[in-house]
Design a protein around this motif. Structure first.
Motif, short mmCIF file in Angstrom:
data_model
loop_
_atom_site.label_atom_id
_atom_site.label_comp_id
_atom_site.label_asym_id
_atom_site.label_seq_id
_atom_site.Cartn_x
_atom_site.Cartn_y
_atom_site.Cartn_z
N LEU B 582 59.15 80.29 -85.79
CA LEU B 582 60.08 79.63 -84.86
C LEU B 582 59.31 78.73 -83.90
CD1 LEU B 582 63.08 79.58 -83.75
CD2 LEU B 582 62.31 81.27 -82.09
N PHE B 583 58.18 79.25 -83.41
CA PHE B 583 57.39 78.49 -82.43
C PHE B 583 56.70 77.29 -83.07
CE2 PHE B 583 56.64 82.29 -79.35
CZ PHE B 583 58.00 82.28 -79.07
N ALA B 584 56.53 77.36 -84.38
CA ALA B 584 55.81 76.27 -85.05
C ALA B 584 56.53 74.93 -84.86
CB ALA B 584 55.67 76.58 -86.54
N ASP B 585 57.86 74.99 -84.70
CA ASP B 585 58.63 73.75 -84.56
C ASP B 585 58.12 72.89 -83.41
OD1 ASP B 585 60.24 74.20 -86.68
OD2 ASP B 585 61.99 74.88 -85.52
N ASP B 586 57.98 73.51 -82.22
CA ASP B 586 57.60 72.66 -81.09
C ASP B 586 56.08 72.59 -80.91
OD1 ASP B 586 56.68 74.58 -78.97
OD2 ASP B 586 58.72 75.34 -79.15
N ARG B 587 55.36 73.35 -81.72
CA ARG B 587 53.90 73.25 -81.64
C ARG B 587 53.36 72.18 -82.57
NH1 ARG B 587 52.45 79.70 -81.60
NH2 ARG B 587 52.56 79.98 -79.33
N ALA B 588 54.21 71.65 -83.40
CA ALA B 588 53.75 70.71 -84.42
C ALA B 588 53.05 69.51 -83.79
CB ALA B 588 54.95 70.23 -85.25
N PHE B 589 52.03 69.03 -84.50
CA PHE B 589 51.32 67.84 -84.05
C PHE B 589 51.93 66.60 -84.71
CE2 PHE B 589 48.20 70.83 -82.61
CZ PHE B 589 47.57 70.18 -81.57
N HIS B 590 51.90 65.51 -83.97
CA HIS B 590 52.41 64.26 -84.51
C HIS B 590 51.27 63.27 -84.64
CE1 HIS B 590 56.46 65.75 -83.99
NE2 HIS B 590 56.01 66.28 -82.87
N PHE B 591 51.23 62.62 -85.76
CA PHE B 591 50.10 61.77 -86.07
C PHE B 591 50.49 60.29 -85.90
CE2 PHE B 591 47.64 59.32 -89.25
CZ PHE B 591 46.37 59.55 -88.72
N MET B 592 49.58 59.53 -85.35
CA MET B 592 49.77 58.09 -85.38
C MET B 592 48.43 57.41 -85.58
SD MET B 592 50.25 56.73 -81.50
CE MET B 592 50.01 55.04 -82.00
N ALA B 593 48.44 56.25 -86.14
CA ALA B 593 47.19 55.51 -86.36
C ALA B 593 47.49 54.03 -86.31
CB ALA B 593 46.60 55.87 -87.72
N GLU B 594 46.45 53.29 -85.97
CA GLU B 594 46.62 51.85 -85.82
C GLU B 594 45.29 51.19 -86.12
OE1 GLU B 594 49.07 50.29 -82.39
OE2 GLU B 594 47.08 49.60 -81.82
N ASN B 595 45.30 50.11 -86.83
CA ASN B 595 44.05 49.38 -87.03
C ASN B 595 44.32 47.89 -86.98
OD1 ASN B 595 41.17 49.57 -87.56
ND2 ASN B 595 41.67 48.47 -89.44
N ASP B 596 43.45 47.18 -86.25
CA ASP B 596 43.57 45.73 -86.16
C ASP B 596 42.49 45.12 -87.04
OD1 ASP B 596 43.87 43.13 -85.47
OD2 ASP B 596 43.08 43.34 -83.42
N PHE B 597 42.90 44.49 -88.11
CA PHE B 597 41.95 43.82 -88.98
C PHE B 597 41.79 42.40 -88.46
CE2 PHE B 597 44.15 47.05 -91.40
CZ PHE B 597 43.12 47.70 -92.06
N ALA B 598 40.74 42.17 -87.66
CA ALA B 598 40.61 40.87 -87.03
C ALA B 598 39.37 40.15 -87.55
CB ALA B 598 40.51 41.04 -85.51
N THR B 599 39.29 38.88 -87.22
CA THR B 599 38.17 38.08 -87.70
C THR B 599 36.86 38.53 -87.08
OG1 THR B 599 38.74 36.51 -85.97
CG2 THR B 599 39.52 36.01 -88.20
N ASN B 600 36.92 39.16 -85.90
CA ASN B 600 35.69 39.56 -85.23
C ASN B 600 35.39 41.04 -85.35
OD1 ASN B 600 37.82 40.31 -83.71
ND2 ASN B 600 36.91 39.76 -81.74
N GLY B 601 36.16 41.74 -86.14
CA GLY B 601 35.87 43.15 -86.29
C GLY B 601 37.13 43.95 -86.53
N ASN B 602 36.94 45.24 -86.73
CA ASN B 602 38.04 46.15 -86.93
C ASN B 602 38.19 47.02 -85.69
OD1 ASN B 602 39.65 46.67 -89.42
ND2 ASN B 602 37.67 46.14 -90.32
N ASP B 603 39.37 47.01 -85.10
CA ASP B 603 39.65 47.85 -83.95
C ASP B 603 40.72 48.82 -84.36
OD1 ASP B 603 38.02 46.63 -82.27
OD2 ASP B 603 39.55 45.89 -80.88
N GLY B 604 40.56 50.06 -83.97
CA GLY B 604 41.65 50.95 -84.33
C GLY B 604 41.60 52.25 -83.60
N MET B 605 42.61 53.06 -83.84
CA MET B 605 42.65 54.39 -83.25
C MET B 605 43.55 55.28 -84.08
SD MET B 605 45.80 54.93 -81.45
CE MET B 605 45.47 55.51 -79.82
N ALA B 606 43.27 56.57 -84.01
CA ALA B 606 44.14 57.55 -84.64
C ALA B 606 44.35 58.66 -83.63
CB ALA B 606 43.49 58.10 -85.91
#
Lengths: 288, 768
Positions: B582-606
């Motif tokens: 029951l507790f697992a419902d609100d304990r769940a982790f949520h994932f997000m990620a982002e990456n910027d493929f740019a001419t001067n490099g790769n910027d990102g985060m997860a």
């Protein structure tokens, strides 16, 4: 000749270009109520959606030709948008608030709307949208209001008959009756749309009737009869005659510029020339 | 779609467990339904999507009973996942309540579960899955219990009207799990879809630049009245339905029709309006109320209302319209025969007026200030400032009338009615104070009273919703005793409204109607409102009390009320395991990620985060050695109700070839504090703290294990225009960055930025 071909080609191109935008195109022709060119703009704006639907509304026939992408929408969805812009059509009645927001000239007759059954139901509607009061009064007083204007229209028709007979004296007398009928109208009892229309033409009607009254010169009377007829036409379009009326046109009158008049008969009897050219002219619109 | 319904008419002797007195004249009837729960493919928008159908239909079939029947409902789970069914608003033994891991174990895939209970009440209710997010994709249906013959509460002219059960719901093409994840990651994609970004650009255009500035100063993200954008709104599974006859009888002018409406939407409130005149409300949450005529009402998530409407004219069908609270979408029923009379659509919300209102209510510390208005029972609706139909259309700048309006507002500023929509306009809107039970609803007089107080808490930025700043898994069960009168006082200190639902009991809402306080099982409570509920504790069990907005519930906004010294639930063989699940419902982790493929490099985060914890990694990967590569990983815990403070531990790794100076020596870099670092293959542990400053700028202070200190200011996603975001960063290592991002799609943006390490770059950003 060349230019005609060119124009035809351009026209052809533009239609194909238009249709090319809408895929899976289907076309339907449906009734949409409205009055004027302004209505046309509003109706078409409400229903046109890039690559999904286009509408062409015909002011004369009140028919809208809807071309739409049958995979993305349907006729009812387009008609719903038209109704939400204020225009009753064959599937939907506009919300009263939307209709009331239309400019005066666009307030077409709501033929499809049936009167509310019971008193309580009517009260409900009025409180619900507080600006609809006129609307309801209009419905309740519909008969009364036509009666009021019937006298005006009848005097006009008598005047016209006098002009057909080229009788300046009777025309002058009938114009006097018309003046009386105009003054007798209790405009506060008119439905809102009729009231608006009445306000617009009132001064001109009075003026023309007076001019016809004070002279017995048939040529002068016929001059004023032209603008009188135009204004009567505008009024009767909104107020609706009790019986069918024909709007007729003589291309020779007004020194070749043409002029109109209203008649209760479909056959042409020209008030501008009388016996000289009794049947010159044609019916351009039938008002029911 | 055909409802498979199998009745087993068996004459049974009077069952002993039946608590209700049943006249011997009426034999007890067992009504059996078989429900086959199965995966299906639907197409509401032109795209094929997965949904769940029961007996081949969405919504689930309408289940009809008469008070006194015994219900036998066989649930055949043909899914490849667990399921459950909760009978919303019903009085039943706890083990039949259908909350997985609380009142029963989940119904395993490809098994059958029997719910068997006596029908001891009447009224309009509904049922739905209580398992994860299944309710969003089709598992909701009507549950109607009729009064038995000769019931003394039978109301002529109401209970004998032709009736249509209607369940409201919404459809989104996004998977509900994805919706949930996006909400937790403060994605503003739904706002873009709703055209409600409320960016600086839009604010300036509307003459509300100061309002927006103040809003961000008070650390608020753009607010909306609802969180999720839906593609379609459904009434009984369709956006538009014609109803021309009921039970084979053609509808005609003068007919009255009873609509039994349940809001089975996962997160949408609906405005209900009718083109044929006023709506008469005759019951709420399955309990009769004295008929009350209104122009409109809002139905909270999971509430039910029985309303009577009249067809006022011949040859016309009248639109019954359900519009989402944010007014972006609606569904219609056309009642009657003939041309369809449309209802005026609800006009678009004046968002910046709402923002201004929120600015006034929000204190700098994140508490709400009701300015002594003592609000309750939905009588004052702060949102009226956003309703053009109540507070006037949005005026163009310089409009004379605008001044008039403002003058008027100024005058009413200190009056109690500033937010009372019924006092401000001719439109009558239902509120809870107008509900009156036709019978007395007093609780047993001599029972001991137990008082419980809850503050509804939460914050939109991180989509955390809780009671007293604790989610289900962080709080103990609340013990109550059988026979006690329980009084619950709720105060909503969060910025959203919440429909709070109690399982297994009806409560009285103390609304000034004295002995005739209405009985409900959901109370919608708006920000800053206080409501008092009371009920007699009369059925043992573990009963869930929670916010019925699906995504709030899944985030842990609830409590379990548990009877002391009760018998063990036979359907929960291992209570510890059940509780963990029951507790697992609100304990769940949520994932997000982002990456910027740019001419001067790769910027990102997860980032992985849940209610309290956040694990995030950022990286900047250059394409050349002297641009370098670096990553920073932080593990932090959010502190406080508003979660503005997050202490964290970190690990940095940087590799960068430094340029050599004229002497051939490698230049070190000095920071603002005169400390030097080489950045060349640097591995560092750190301790730090991040704090959200006014204007939503994050101040991050870190101390590395070599003693170096770094202070950084950062703000991402400054809404410049509807789809344009700006971000900036600067720190004491003399690094800085500024960039723009244009959001093209849900997961795709065009971006450009200037970085002190890597220079100017442009590219595309992909996010998940």
């Amino acid at each position: 000749m060349k230019s005609i071909i060119l124009m035809a080609a351009v026209a052809l191109l533009s239609t194909t270009a238009c249709q090319a935008q809408i895929k899976n195109a289907k076309t339907a022709t449906v009734k949409v109520y409205g009055n004027c060119g302004m209505c046309e703009t509003t109706i078409e704006k409400a229903a046109n959606k890039t690559k999904v639907s286009t509408v062409d509304w015909n002011e004369e026939t009140k028919m809208a030709t809807i071309t739409y992408d049958s995979k993305k929408t349907n006729v009812d969805a387009v008609l719903k948008n038209i109704a939400l812009a204020g225009y009753d059509n064959q599937s939907f009645l506009a919300p009263d608030a939307a209709y009331n927001k239309l400019p005066g000239c666009c307030k077409y007759d709501r033929e499809k709307k049936t009167a509310m059954l019971t008193q309580p139901a009517k009260d409900t509607m009025t409180t619900m949208q507080n600006h609809t009061n006129h609307q309801h009064d209009g419905m309740v007083n519909a008969t009364q209001e036509t009666n009021q204007l019937t006298a005006v229209f009848d005097s006009y028709f008598s005047l016209k008959d006098a002009l057909v007979k080229t009788d300046g004296t009777i025309a002058s007398a009938k114009a006097k009756d018309l003046q009386k009928a105009i003054n007798a109208v209790k405009m506060e009892k008119l439905a809102m749309d009729v009231h608006n229309s009445w306000m617009k033409v009132l001064n001109n009607l009075k003026e023309d009737a007076e001019h016809i009254n004070i002279t017995k010169d048939i040529a002068h009377q016929r001059d004023y009869f032209m603008s009188l007829s135009t204004n009567m036409y505008a009024l009767i379009k909104v107020a609706k005659p009790t019986e069918t009326v024909y709007y007729q046109y003589c291309p020779m009158a007004n020194e070749g510029k043409g002029a109109n008049w209203l008649s209760k008969e479909s056959g042409v009897k020209n008030p501008y020339y009388g016996a000289q050219m009794l049947t010159c002219g044609k019916t351009v619109e039938t008002i029911k | 779609m055909v409802i498979q319904k199998s009745f087993c008419k068996k004459l049974l002797p009077l069952a002993a467990f039946f608590t209700l007195l049943i006249s011997n004249l009426f034999a007890q009837k067992i009504v059996r339904y078989d429900l086959y729960v199965k995966d299906t493919i639907v197409n509401f928008t032109g795209k094929q999507k997965r949904a769940i159908a029961v007996n081949g239909q969405i919504p689930m079939p309408t289940l009809t009973f008469t008070e006194g029947d015994t219900a036998e409902i066989y649930v055949h789970n043909e899914l490849n996942e667990e399921t459950s069914l909760h009978w919303h608003g019903l009085f039943l033994p706890n083990k039949e309540d259908g909350v997985p891991n609380l009142t029963q174990m989940p119904i395993k895939p490809h098994t059958t579960h029997l719910y068997r209970f006596a029908i001891i009440q009447h009224g309009t209710h509904w049922y739905h899955s209580h398992t994860v997010l299944q309710e969003q994709i089709g598992m909701y249906g009507n549950f109607v219990m009729l009064k038995k013959q000769g019931d003394p509460t039978f109301r002529k002219g109401i209970d004998d009207l032709p009736a249509v059960p209607v369940v409201l719901s919404e459809w989104t093409d996004y998977k509900p799990e994805n919706v949930h994840r996006m909400l937790h990651n403060a994605s503003d994609w739904f706002a873009i879809k709703k055209n409600a970004t409320q960016s600086y650009g839009e604010a300036i255009k509307a003459g509300h630049f100061k309002t927006k500035l103040k809003n961000e100063w008070k650390r608020m993200l753009a607010m909306d009245v609802s969180d999720v954008y839906y593609d379609k709104i459904l009434m009984n599974g369709n956006p538009s339905t014609d109803i021309t006859s009921i039970d084979g009888k053609q509808l005609k002018a003068g007919d009255k029709i009873r609509l039994r409406i349940s809001n089975g939407g996962a997160s949408s409130y609906f405005w209900l309006t009718y083109a044929g005149g006023r709506i008469t409300v005759v019951a709420n949450d399955g309990n009769d109320v004295e008929p009350v005529e209104v122009d409109r009402l809002i139905i909270a998530v999971s509430e039910t209302y029985d309303v009577v409407v009249t067809i006022p004219a011949e040859n016309t069908a009248f639109e019954f319209l359900a519009t989402t609270e944010d007014r972006t979408n609606s569904a219609s029923y056309y009642i009657g025969n003939g041309i369809k009379q449309l209802m005026t659509p609800q006009p678009r919300l004046k968002y910046f007026e709402g923002m201004k209102m929120m600015n006034g209510m929000m204190k700098m510390n994140g508490d709400l200030d009701d300015m002594g208005m003592n609000m309750s029972l939905n009588q004052m609706d702060m949102n009226v400032v956003m309703y053009p139909e109540i507070t006037g259309e949005l005026k163009k700048k310089g409009d004379e009338e605008r001044k008039g309006m403002e003058m008027k507002n100024d005058h009413s500023n200190h009056s109690d009615n500033q937010y009372n929509s019924n006092a401000l306009s001719d439109i009558v809107t239902l509120n809870y104070a107008m509900l009156q039970s036709p019978t007395k609803t007093n609780l047993p007089k001599d029972a001991p009273v137990k008082e419980l107080k809850f503050e509804l808490t939460g914050n939109m930025n991180r989509y955390v919703w809780s009671l007293d700043n604790k989610v289900v898994s962080e709080a103990d069960k609340i013990l109550i005793k059988k026979g006690e009168n329980i009084r619950i006082i709720l105060y909503n200190g969060s910025m959203m409204r919440h429909p709070m639902h109690l399982h297994g009991h009806d409560f009285r809402v103390l609304n000034g109607q004295g002995d005739n306080a209405p009985l409900k099982n959901i109370v919608d409570i708006m920000p800053m409102e206080t409501d008092t509920l009371e009920f007699n504790a009369n059925v043992e069990g573990d009963w869930f009390f929670h916010c019925h907005i699906l995504y709030h519930m899944m985030s842990g906004m609830g409590r379990v009320l548990s009877y002391e010294k009760q018998a063990a639930n036979p359907l929960i063989p291992n209570p510890k395991l059940a509780q963990r699940k029951l507790f697992a419902d609100d304990r769940a982790f949520h994932f997000m990620a982002e990456n910027d493929f740019a001419t001067n490099g790769n910027d990102g985060m997860a980032m992985l985060q849940n209610t309290r914890w956040s694990i995030s990694t950022e990286w900047r990967l250059g394409y050349t050695p002297h641009h370098g590569k670096e990553t920073e990983t932080h593990i932090g815990r959010y502190i406080g109700k508003m979660q503005w403070l997050m202490p964290f531990i970190g690990f940095d790794w940087r590799y960068r070839k430094m340029e050599k100076d004229g002497m051939g020596m490698i230049k070190g870099e000095k920071n603002l504090f005169g400390q030097t670092n080489t950045k060349d293959n640097r591995r560092q542990f750190s301790l730090g703290v991040a704090y959200t400053l006014p204007m939503l700028v994050i101040l991050q202070t870190e101390i590395y294990h070599d003693g170096n200190v770094r202070v950084q200011l950062m703000r991402e996603d400054i809404p410049v225009a509807k789809r344009l975001r700006m971000s900036f960063m600067l720190n004491s290592d003399k690094e800085y960055m500024a960039g723009f991002k244009y959001i093209v799609g849900k997961n795709f943006a065009l971006s450009t930025h200037y970085d002190s390490d890597m220079g100017f770059g442009a590219g595309v950003t992909i996010n998940y």
